[in-house]
Design an enzyme around this catalytic site. Structure first.
Site, PDB file in Angstrom:
ATOM      1  N   GLY A  44      43.021 -63.806  68.000  1.00  0.00           N
ATOM      2  CA  GLY A  44      41.576 -63.899  68.207  1.00  0.00           C
ATOM      3  C   GLY A  44      40.794 -63.752  66.918  1.00  0.00           C
ATOM      4  CB  CYS A  45      40.948 -61.241  64.231  1.00  0.00           C
ATOM      5  SG  CYS A  45      40.537 -59.818  65.270  1.00  0.00           S
ATOM      6  CB  THR A  46      43.586 -65.908  63.127  1.00  0.00           C
ATOM      7  OG1 THR A  46      44.364 -64.817  62.621  1.00  0.00           O
ATOM      8  CG2 THR A  46      43.851 -67.167  62.318  1.00  0.00           C
TER       9      THR A  46
END
Length: 163
Positions: A51-53
């Site tokens: 998700g953060c990527t």
């Protein structure tokens, strides 16, 4: 209230809490150095997670559009600078990633505390995004944002979306 309890949330019009944190290259970056420009400050749980990527790459892919509108981007997580450097290099990120290992800035922005994940209550980083005006006041405060589609929504909210 324990240290891990959710801190007070910020709203549009509030002064943005000042901070100076280390970036991926262990250089100090201060919010004060962005005074006179608008800046998106977004908080994410952990570098190199799916998700953060996705969220970081969405910011990267829209950086020119934001920059043309006079808006810089800063990403903040509890990760150490070495992990941020690997994340930045692996994803070709071209905006500063800042390290907040003691979570003081996360807490100052109300971006750390209790959250529900997969139906379970946990304590951690609350994915949040702020637009800070040139005057240092918060223009937009968004909590519990989704990693996917968030940047597109932010661009629409800022009337920067194309198409």
């Amino acid at each position: 209230m324990t240290e891990t309890a959710t801190t007070a949330r910020l709203s549009a019009g509030d002064p943005a809490p000042a901070f100076t944190l280390l970036d991926a290259d262990e250089r100090e970056v201060s919010l004060a150095s962005y005074r006179g420009r608008r800046v998106v400050v977004y908080f994410y749980p952990a570098a190199s997670t799916p998700g953060c990527t996705k969220q970081a790459c969405d910011f990267r892919d829209n950086l020119a559009l934001l920059g043309d509108a006079g808006i810089d981007v800063l990403g903040i997580s509890p990760d150490k600078p070495s992990k941020l450097a690997k994340f930045r290099d692996a994803q070709s990120l071209t905006f500063p990633l800042l390290s907040d290992p003691d979570r003081a800035v996360l807490q100052a922005y109300g971006a750390f505390g209790e959250k529900t994940m997969y139906g379970k209550k946990t304590v951690g980083v609350i994915r949040s995004t702020f637009v800070i005006g040139a005057d240092g006041a918060i223009e937009v405060a968004q909590y519990n944002v989704r990693a996917t589609g968030h940047v597109a929504k932010l661009l629409r909210d800022l009337s920067l979306a194309t198409g």
